[in-house]
Enzyme design. Structure first.
Site, mmCIF file in Angstrom:
data_model
loop_
_atom_site.group_PDB
_atom_site.id
_atom_site.type_symbol
_atom_site.label_atom_id
_atom_site.label_comp_id
_atom_site.label_asym_id
_atom_site.label_seq_id
_atom_site.Cartn_x
_atom_site.Cartn_y
_atom_site.Cartn_z
ATOM 1 C CE LYS A 126 -10.916 38.502 -18.571
ATOM 2 N NZ LYS A 126 -10.066 37.389 -18.247
ATOM 3 C CB SER B 279 -16.429 35.745 -15.356
ATOM 4 O OG SER B 279 -16.003 34.994 -16.458
ATOM 5 C CG HIS C 26 -16.641 30.654 -14.388
ATOM 6 N ND1 HIS C 26 -15.545 31.173 -13.744
ATOM 7 C CD2 HIS C 26 -16.956 31.550 -15.366
ATOM 8 C CE1 HIS C 26 -15.211 32.326 -14.313
ATOM 9 N NE2 HIS C 26 -16.042 32.576 -15.297
#
Ligand code: NAG
Ligand code: NAG
Length: 392
Positions: free
Chosen positions: A209, A205, A341
């Site tokens: 990044k 998540s 997720h």
């Protein structure tokens, strides 16, 4: 007392700030003003700002440096010059001190050694905690990256204690700076039993990044495994904007600067004119192509907000640079559908294993992996309109 002290200070050393990295090249500095004609397609990775097209491997280091400068100037903020680093190992805790301009800051990481294999071990630096399964042949270095650059509130964390709270760095460049200090510390501390040449980085998540940025900016990272980072990691801002325009809610450049600390204080100036950016995130992927390193993007087609289409097309654009070097197996994509997720699917296991074997365990495993269940078809005329050269 004395023996306790020597136990605590198993290893301490320091590295002069002047000791530059070996991959440094001398290149033209980025012009102060860049006039880039609005371009709805992804910028050509092989076209330098000065109009020269990269046709040889020898030209790549300066184009690569240009890309790093662009990412810092527009989006991420400035990576400071290398500070002086020292390190102390106590049991499984590596305490790292970075000094610059008469100031010092410290932070610690914990090291969990593998249960098999031989020293020095390969390792994966996990942002926060790993959400991919790390095999028992690889050490895990747990890195509390939010201590370096806070996730809630700008200018807070060790990085800003050292460089000032008004530094333009977004949190991601501070996290990358911290990763570089961890590797400095591993180089200084053989007693940590980690091979600094076989270190990977992972996160999911926002930390996905971060893992992408850290790998892109630190050449000593052998492999990055960014998981479900979506836009700003696998995905491109231009494509995200179009997804949004088409009516699906996705993380866009415009939206990401509201509240989140991840990007530089300058990025908000540019987010409403994405087509005028002389870069997009596929160029960040290209930073892994040469010097050759690995990047395995683990993504998820089930979560619209991650921008699955953007991730697929943007990464495909980044991979053209690996193709130009004849190294497309250094960049992999494992993009499968699941509702949780940061969950890790069995369907991605073989892909992860292959990349870890090749880039951390020194095996000759094949990693030509480009997998999606998203049924995407790359539209050459829409996003990727450059011919891929064979760099001589
Ligand atoms: C243009 O950029 C390329 C690649 O970065 C570089 O090799 C070349 O020297 C540059 N030319 C000029 C005139 O700056
Ligand atoms: C946006 O919609 C158009 C028209 O349906 C389509 O051609 C295009 O591929 C869509 N773009 C993205 C990024 O999904």
């Amino acid at each position: 007392m004395h023996s306790l002290l020597s136990l605590l200070i198993l290893a301490t050393a320091s590295l002069a700030a002047s000791q530059a990295s070996t991959s440094e090249v001398s290149c033209p500095t980025l012009p102060t003003t860049i006039n880039y004609a609005s371009n709805p397609k992804l910028p050509d990775p092989f076209l330098t700002l000065n109009g020269t097209r990269v046709t040889s491997k020898a030209q790549w280091p300066c184009r690569r440096e240009e890309i790093k400068q662009l990412l810092q100037r527009y989006a991420l903020g400035t990576m400071p010059p290398k500070p002086t680093t020292s390190a102390t190992l106590s049991s499984n805790t590596l305490k790292i001190t970075a000094s610059d301009g008469g100031k010092s800051v410290s932070f610690s990481v914990s090291i969990k050694l593998p249960t098999s294999g031989s020293t020095p071990y390969p390792a994966i630096i996990a942002f926060g905690s790993a959400s991919i399964p790390i095999p028992n042949t690889v050490a895990v270095i747990t890195y509390q990256n939010f201590d370096i650059g806070a996730d809630n509130g700008r200018g807070k964390g060790r990085f800003y204690d050292l460089y000032g709270s008004s530094h333009n760095a977004g949190a991601m460049i501070t996290w990358a700076w911290g990763v570089s200090r961890i590797i400095d510390a591993l180089e200084l501390t053989p007693d940590a039993k980690i091979d600094p040449k076989r270190v990977g980085v992972t996160g999911c998540s926002r930390n996905g990044k971060g893992a992408m940025v850290a790998g892109a900016f630190e050449d000593r990272i052998a492999i990055a495994i960014p998981q479900e980072g979506g836009q700003g990691s696998a995905g491109c801002w231009r494509i995200a904007d179009e997804i949004q325009k088409n009516g699906t809610k996705v993380e866009t450049a415009h939206q990401i600067v509201n509240g989140d600390t991840w990007f530089s204080t300058d990025f908000p100036k540019y987010v409403d004119a994405v087509p005028t950016l002389p870069w997009d995130n596929h160029l960040m992927h290209a930073l892994f192509a040469d010097p050759p390193r690995g990047v395995l993007i683990v993504e998820n087609t089930a979560i619209d907000y991650l921008g699955p289409t953007s991730n697929y097309h943007c990464a495909s654009a980044g991979r053209t640079v690996f193709k130009a070097f004849g190294r497309q197996e250094n960049m992999g994509l494992s993009q499968v559908s699941h509702s949780d997720h940061c969950g890790f699917l069995r369907e991605s296991q073989a892909d992860l294993t292959a990349f870890i074997e090749r880039f951390l365990l020194g095996k000759d495993t094949k990693t030509d992996i480009w997998k999606t269940d998203g049924k995407f078809v790359v539209d050459e005329t829409r996003w990727i309109d450059w011919a891929v050269p064979t760099l001589l």
